[in-house]
Design a protein around this motif. Structure first.
Motif, PDB file in Angstrom:
ATOM      1  N   LEU A  82      12.987  -3.397  -7.868  1.00  6.54           N
ATOM      2  CA  LEU A  82      13.526  -4.116  -7.165  1.00  6.54           C
ATOM      3  C   LEU A  82      12.463  -5.122  -6.530  1.00  6.54           C
ATOM      4  O   LEU A  82      12.172  -3.814  -5.870  1.00  6.54           O
ATOM      5  CB  LEU A  82      14.880  -3.678  -6.340  1.00  6.54           C
ATOM      6  N   PHE A  83      12.280  -6.418  -6.524  1.00  6.07           N
ATOM      7  CA  PHE A  83      11.407  -5.853  -4.806  1.00  6.07           C
ATOM      8  C   PHE A  83      12.262  -6.499  -3.971  1.00  6.07           C
ATOM      9  O   PHE A  83      13.450  -7.335  -3.542  1.00  6.07           O
ATOM     10  CB  PHE A  83      10.279  -7.165  -5.375  1.00  6.07           C
ATOM     11  N   VAL A  84      11.450  -5.726  -2.981  1.00  5.42           N
ATOM     12  CA  VAL A  84      11.370  -6.887  -1.369  1.00  5.42           C
ATOM     13  C   VAL A  84      11.282  -7.014  -0.658  1.00  5.42           C
ATOM     14  O   VAL A  84      10.050  -6.326  -0.500  1.00  5.42           O
ATOM     15  CB  VAL A  84      12.912  -5.759  -1.338  1.00  5.42           C
ATOM     16  N   ALA A  85      11.086  -8.388  -0.455  1.00  2.00           N
ATOM     17  CA  ALA A  85      10.403  -9.211   0.009  1.00  2.00           C
ATOM     18  C   ALA A  85      11.107  -9.741   1.818  1.00  2.00           C
ATOM     19  O   ALA A  85      11.892  -9.978   2.230  1.00  2.00           O
ATOM     20  CB  ALA A  85      10.151 -10.573  -0.096  1.00  2.00           C
TER      21      ALA A  85
ATOM     22  N   VAL B 298       4.627 -11.206  -3.023  1.00  2.00           N
ATOM     23  CA  VAL B 298       5.061 -10.448  -3.900  1.00  2.00           C
ATOM     24  C   VAL B 298       5.756 -11.625  -5.315  1.00  2.00           C
ATOM     25  O   VAL B 298       5.992 -11.284  -6.637  1.00  2.00           O
ATOM     26  CB  VAL B 298       6.398 -10.784  -3.148  1.00  2.00           C
ATOM     27  N   TYR B 299       5.902 -12.744  -4.844  1.00  2.00           N
ATOM     28  CA  TYR B 299       6.174 -14.129  -6.129  1.00  2.00           C
ATOM     29  C   TYR B 299       4.965 -13.479  -7.262  1.00  2.00           C
ATOM     30  O   TYR B 299       5.794 -13.498  -8.659  1.00  2.00           O
ATOM     31  CB  TYR B 299       5.855 -15.011  -5.680  1.00  2.00           C
TER      32      TYR B 299
ATOM     33  N   VAL C  70      17.894  -7.201   5.172  1.00  2.00           N
ATOM     34  CA  VAL C  70      16.687  -6.515   3.468  1.00  2.00           C
ATOM     35  C   VAL C  70      18.177  -5.218   3.126  1.00  2.00           C
ATOM     36  O   VAL C  70      18.239  -4.917   2.376  1.00  2.00           O
ATOM     37  CB  VAL C  70      15.597  -7.081   3.235  1.00  2.00           C
ATOM     38  N   THR C  71      17.782  -4.273   4.180  1.00  2.00           N
ATOM     39  CA  THR C  71      18.037  -2.612   3.837  1.00  2.00           C
ATOM     40  C   THR C  71      19.589  -3.017   3.379  1.00  2.00           C
ATOM     41  O   THR C  71      20.178  -1.643   2.646  1.00  2.00           O
ATOM     42  CB  THR C  71      17.756  -2.154   4.943  1.00  2.00           C
TER      43      THR C  71
ATOM     44  N   GLY D 194       6.212  -6.741   3.218  1.00  2.00           N
ATOM     45  CA  GLY D 194       6.773  -7.298   4.419  1.00  2.00           C
ATOM     46  C   GLY D 194       6.586  -7.249   5.679  1.00  2.00           C
ATOM     47  O   GLY D 194       5.412  -6.400   5.925  1.00  2.00           O
ATOM     48  N   PRO D 195       7.083  -7.471   6.744  1.00  2.00           N
ATOM     49  CA  PRO D 195       6.929  -6.851   8.234  1.00  2.00           C
ATOM     50  C   PRO D 195       6.934  -5.489   8.272  1.00  2.00           C
ATOM     51  O   PRO D 195       7.549  -4.818   7.239  1.00  2.00           O
ATOM     52  CB  PRO D 195       7.579  -7.036   9.188  1.00  2.00           C
ATOM     53  N   MET D 196       5.952  -4.044   8.728  1.00  2.00           N
ATOM     54  CA  MET D 196       5.998  -2.982   8.302  1.00  2.00           C
ATOM     55  C   MET D 196       6.816  -2.376   8.803  1.00  2.00           C
ATOM     56  O   MET D 196       7.714  -0.882   7.951  1.00  2.00           O
ATOM     57  CB  MET D 196       4.816  -2.652   9.801  1.00  2.00           C
ATOM     58  N   ILE D 197       7.788  -2.620  10.522  1.00  2.00           N
ATOM     59  CA  ILE D 197       9.409  -2.500  10.370  1.00  2.00           C
ATOM     60  C   ILE D 197      10.363  -2.524   9.604  1.00  2.00           C
ATOM     61  O   ILE D 197      11.216  -1.896   9.155  1.00  2.00           O
ATOM     62  CB  ILE D 197      10.033  -3.692  11.821  1.00  2.00           C
TER      63      ILE D 197
END
Ligand code: NAD
Ligand code: FES
Length: 293
Positions: free
Chosen positions: A109-112, A120-121, A174-175, A195-198
């Motif tokens: 599972l990728f989370v972008a 990610v692509y 996304v979470t 993605g962003p660090m956070i």
């Protein structure tokens, strides 16, 4: 010189450039990055590879115009050229070295997040080309900030879009979608978040609850990408590592995200970070962004 053979604006201030770079294209692997310089006086900036085609001899990068150097790169037109395009650099994604038959038993599972969709692509595409399943969640602030959706749809098993404002797909972060999928019975062996660090911090915290292995990419910590400046120093499992040499991908459950964010948050752009490092060097300081290496 490295000619721009295609240029597209993907969203406001986010551009995709396809560069003629046959040598880089021949050896590029998912997860790696290049160092780009617009002209001879330009700063060197590390950017993750967002696609490559060994036959055409081209490599794609996605650049967000937010500082002097990135604005310069984005102002170049189709047919113009970059002074430098060095790479591929960094360690490829771990799965590239795994046994293919073992990989085929796994589900990824990728989370972008936002611009992080670009790196990610090539990972999802690499897996898709080898018949390995990968679902993808892509999050953005709103529908206009979603990039590479059609490309991603063509290689993802299932593609789940989210927006912070609810203008497209799932309304939320996304979470939230990640939890929904896992709680809904979807089984994954590994999560890869970029993605962003956070976002990566909270994805890692979420997957830890489920005992799900998670890899993140810390590209945005890099400044010169050569192992020299020390700005990309990060604590992973209690050890000090360098993103550009030891990464850029690391075990998300082992990273000290708060330290990484403190370092990253000190400067808005790569130029500010590079300038600060040069100043500290000139002053002979051992500053907390890692110049004491
Ligand atoms: P963004 O701020 O729009 O965030 C994208 C998505 O991340 C959001 O839609 C949301 O779903 C998720 N997110 C944000 N905060 C979250 C939180 N607290 N908890 C859970 N999820 C959260 O993204 P942007 O404006 O496109 O910024 C992209 C960032 O990605 C930039 O900082 C850029 O430097 C970075 N980037 C990282 C990489 C990498 O390799 N890690 C590569 C390219 C870009
Ligand atoms: Fe400078 Fe890694 S980016 S040492």
């Amino acid at each position: 010189m490295f000619r721009i053979v295609e240029k597209r604006e993907l969203a406001q201030d986010i551009f995709q450039l396809v560069i003629e770079a046959p040598r880089v294209a021949r050896s590029a692997k998912p997860g790696q990055f290049v160092i780009v310089r617009s002209d001879e006086r330009g700063e060197r900036i590390p950017l993750t590879i967002s696609d490559y085609d060994a036959q055409q001899g081209t490599v794609s990068i996605v650049v967000q115009a937010i500082g002097v150097s990135t604005k310069k790169i984005c102002s170049l037109a189709h047919g113009e050229a970059l002074a430098d395009f060095a790479g591929p650099l960094g360690r490829p994604s771990d799965f590239v070295h795994e046994d293919l038959e073992e990989l085929k038993k796994k589900k990824f599972l990728f989370v972008a997040g936002g611009v992080g969709t670009a790196p990610v692509y090539p990972q999802v595409k690499w897996l898709h080309d080898r018949a390995i399943a990968a679902d993808v969640i892509v999050g953005a602030k709103n529908s206009a900030m979603h990039i590479m959706t059609e490309e991603m749809r063509s290689v993802a098993g299932n593609l789940y879009l989210t927006t912070d404002d609810g203008s497209l797909g799932y309304h939320g972060l996304v979470t939230g979608r990640l939890k929904e999928l896992v709680d809904g019975g979807n089984r994954y062996d590994e999560v890869i978040a970029i993605g962003p660090m956070i976002m990566m911090k909270f994805v890692a915290l979420t997957t830890k609850e489920y005992g799900l292995k998670t890899v993140v990419s810390l590209n945005t910590l890099m400044v010169d990408g050569t192992g020299m400046c020390g700005a990309c120093r990060v604590t992973v499992g209690g050890k000090t590592l360098f993103t550009c040499v030891d990464g850029p991908e690391f075990d998300g459950h082992q990273i000290d995200f708060d330290e990484a964010m403190r370092r990253q948050g000190m400067y808005r752009t790569l130029e500010e970070r590079a300038r600060k490092i040069a100043e500290e060097r000139a002053a002979g300081h051992k500053c907390n962004i890692g110049l004491d290496r």
